[in-house]
Design an enzyme around this catalytic site. Structure first.
Site, PDB file in Angstrom:
ATOM      1  N   LYS A 118      79.896   5.152  -0.177  1.00 16.16           N
ATOM      2  CA  LYS A 118      80.589   4.247   0.745  1.00 16.16           C
ATOM      3  C   LYS A 118      79.609   3.175   1.215  1.00 16.16           C
ATOM      4  O   LYS A 118      78.441   3.485   1.485  1.00 16.16           O
ATOM      5  CB  LYS A 118      81.126   5.047   1.938  1.00 16.16           C
ATOM      6  CG  LYS A 118      81.975   4.239   2.911  1.00 16.16           C
ATOM      7  CD  LYS A 118      82.488   5.113   4.049  1.00 16.16           C
ATOM      8  CE  LYS A 118      83.400   4.329   4.989  1.00 16.16           C
ATOM      9  NZ  LYS A 118      83.930   5.170   6.090  1.00 16.16           N
ATOM     10  N   SER A 139      89.048   4.797   6.912  1.00 14.82           N
ATOM     11  CA  SER A 139      88.295   3.696   6.373  1.00 14.82           C
ATOM     12  C   SER A 139      87.654   3.978   5.011  1.00 14.82           C
ATOM     13  O   SER A 139      87.339   3.034   4.292  1.00 14.82           O
ATOM     14  CB  SER A 139      87.188   3.304   7.348  1.00 14.82           C
ATOM     15  OG  SER A 139      86.217   4.324   7.449  1.00 14.82           O
ATOM     16  N   SER A 150      88.542   9.050   9.077  1.00 11.84           N
ATOM     17  CA  SER A 150      88.268   8.098   7.993  1.00 11.84           C
ATOM     18  C   SER A 150      87.915   8.726   6.651  1.00 11.84           C
ATOM     19  O   SER A 150      87.814   8.007   5.651  1.00 11.84           O
ATOM     20  CB  SER A 150      87.137   7.150   8.406  1.00 11.84           C
ATOM     21  OG  SER A 150      87.633   6.118   9.209  1.00 11.84           O
TER      22      SER A 150
END
Lengths: 496, 95
Positions: free
Chosen positions: A81, A161, A185
């Site tokens: 990420k 997210s 997330s």
């Protein structure tokens, strides 16, 4: 080994075993997954692909293997990420304000992964600064869910997210990815994309080198296609780190050895407060079915109450923005990142931050600044931290009666890209089932468990007491095997 | 609670965020909506419950007060938008 087709879609455990048997090499895997990424670029799931680095790391991994130096993730390709700082590789938090930022250091979690032998394939797209539940707030374009509803081809949100991470894993572009979870997330995008997403206990993974959003909530975790792979990946990510004073000095168990799935005598709690108004019947039915699977596997199902559940979201939307407004004060156009130059330093700050942050990030900085400002601190922030104690205490009391809690991961299936953007509060309600355990710092996992009436994936969530990840993985294994979730998304990486 | 436009402009100033005058109205209504929603916490009986100060109960570690890091000026200024030798360059702030 030539047939790359057999290398796309394998689990981490299968890749590990295949390399051990000499069926293929880390370089074979890297090449196959570089091609996989190229075949589904329309998903927008990577901010940056790093093929040269992947091949270099894979070659080094094969060299180590030839000397019998074999880490727990030796040669396994992983997406990271874009919230994790990676030395010499651009790291943006999906924000314009960090466009072009190249860290001169490596986050502790990724350091652990590379030490275990993993290979980086690229940096995954996400909501800007991890603020969002749709992946619509990224400066680098939105991510598409590889799943489509039956009968139409409209792009669906991957959730957020960690939406890029979940989309990449779902589409077979990588077998695993790192995510971060502040209020859901990891778990919400995992549920929307039909993959496994796990948030460990607060303090289990070091936060050092992860771009901060809300420091008392942020926690790194794995996104994978199987529960076993999540156990393998978390073991490599976790561990004490002197550079993060909230990282916990407790030995990391071999989670993979705890995947018995033996449910006999296990007590599973069903919290009545998670039956929220307007929840679609398909979510309720899947939840009941999940409880039934665990009962038939030998668990005892017990009704429990978490009385302050309804206050978790408003509590979160005071605490998280407050911490974010403080953490994001560092983006000033002086030390790194974007600068919109002006002769006046104050004006330069304002212009830089006005241009560098997107709408949702600004909204949260504003809320945070307001609730922390003189005269409001007690009414908002301090009160929220008191309610947070009550929410944590709800869980403490429940865990006197049960070993694990079963809930839906999300109150509905994945929505279309662009929906809910007009109404910030409606977007925040996405995290109604994931936020309470985040506030209490507890480990939780989302397991793909079924399909909605129009064939989008749905997830069930398990929550355990602090540091009871082994229980979580074991129950998740049982859930996974009962659910038998084998459906695949509409868009998957091409076999070459 | 409904925020006044002047208050929103003041918060933006405190947060060092440039907000266009034309965006103030929308921001005003969005922030008011969010604040009205979080204000449901007022109905919670918090009694004498202490605020959470530590997510996971643990004692903070101490370490020897010795230098463990440093001498990385090149790395520190590597991403600066404007630099001069080992300094960050900003507009003149003292006359």
């Amino acid at each position: 080994m030539a047939a790359e087709e057999s290398l796309i879609g394998l689990s981490i455990a299968e890749m590990r075993d295949g390399m051990r048997l000499g069926e293929f090499t880390a370089v074979d895997l890297a090449e196959a997954h570089i091609a996989a990424a190229e075949s589904v670029r329309e998903l927008g799931a990577y901010i940056l692909e790093t093929p040269e680095r992947a091949l270099e790391m894979a070659a080094a991994s094969d060299a180590r293997r030839s000397k019998n130096q074999i880490g727990t993730l030796e040669g396994i390709p992983l997406a990271i990420k874009d919230l994790f700082c990676t030395k010499g590789v651009g790291t943006t938090a999906a924000s314009r304000i960090l466009d072009g930022f190249v860290p001169s250091y490596e986050s502790s979690v990724t350091t652990n992964l590379w030490r275990a032998g993993a290979v980086m394939t690229g940096k995954a797209n996400m909501d800007e600064f991890a603020m969002g539940s749709s992946n619509m707030t990224s400066y680098f374009g939105h991510v598409q869910n590889p799943w489509r509803r039956v009968g139409d081809n409209q792009p669906v949100t991957p959730g957020g997210s960690s939406g890029g991470s979940a989309a990449l894993v779902a589409a077979n572009v990588v077998p695993g990815a790192t995510g971060t979870d502040t209020g859901g997330s990891i778990r919400q995008p995992a549920a929307f994309c039909g993959v496994v997403g796990m948030k460990p206990t607060y303090g289990r993974c070091s936060r050092w080198g992860i771009i901060a959003f809300a420091s008392s909530l942020d926690q790194a975790g794995p996104v994978t296609r199987t529960v076993r792979d999540a156990a393998i990946l978390l073991r490599a990510m976790a561990g004490h780190d002197a550079k993060d004073s909230t990282s916990v000095d407790v030995a990391v168990p071999d989670y993979e050895a705890e995947l018995s799935g033996d449910m006999r005598g296990l007590r599973v709690g069903i919290p009545k407060e998670y039956r929220v108004d307007g929840m679609p019947s398909e979510i309720e039915e899947l939840w009941l079915e999940g409880a039934d699977w665990l009962r038939r596997s030998g668990a005892e199902i017990i009704d429990i109450s978490l009385p302050h559940t309804q206050y978790a979201l408003p509590t979160y939307y005071i605490i998280a923005p407050a911490e974010a407004s403080s953490n994001l004060a560092r983006y000033d156009g002086v030390k790194y990142g974007l600068r919109i130059a002006d002769d006046d330093l104050q004006v330069q700050y304002e212009k830089t931050r006005g241009a560098g942050f997107g709408a949702e990030v600004k909204r949260r900085i504003m809320i945070g600044t307001y609730v922390l400002s003189a005269g409001y601190y007690d009414a908002y922030y301090l009160r929220a931290q008191r309610v947070r104690s009550l929410i944590a205490d709800d869980f403490n009391q429940a865990f006197e009666k049960v070993d694990v809690i079963l809930t839906p991961t999300t109150p509905h299936q994945a929505f279309l890209l662009g929906e809910k953007l007009e109404d910030p509060v409606a977007m925040y309600l996405n995290d109604v089932f994931t936020v309470p355990s985040s506030l209490a710092g507890l480990p939780a996992i989302s397991v793909p468990s079924g399909l909605s009436d129009n064939s989008l994936p749905l997830g069930l969530q398990l929550i355990a007491p602090a540091f009871r990840e082994p229980t979580l993985f074991s129950v998740a294994t049982s859930l996974e095997s009962c659910a038998g979730f084998v459906s695949r998304p509409t868009i998957v990486a091409k076999k070459t | 609670m409904a925020l006044k436009k002047e208050i929103v402009a003041q918060i933006a100033k405190l947060a060092r965020l440039e907000v266009d005058e034309s965006d103030l109205d929308l921001m005003c209504s969005e922030l008011s909506q969010i604040l009205a929603w979080v204000e449901q916490l007022e109905e919670v009986d918090i009694g004498s419950v202490p605020p959470m100060t530590s997510v996971i109960e643990m004692d903070l570690k101490f370490r020897e007060d010795v230098v463990t890091d440093g001498n990385q000026a090149d790395d520190v200024i590597a991403n600066a938008p404007e630099r001069d030798h080992h300094f960050f360059v900003v507009p003149k702030v003292i006359e």
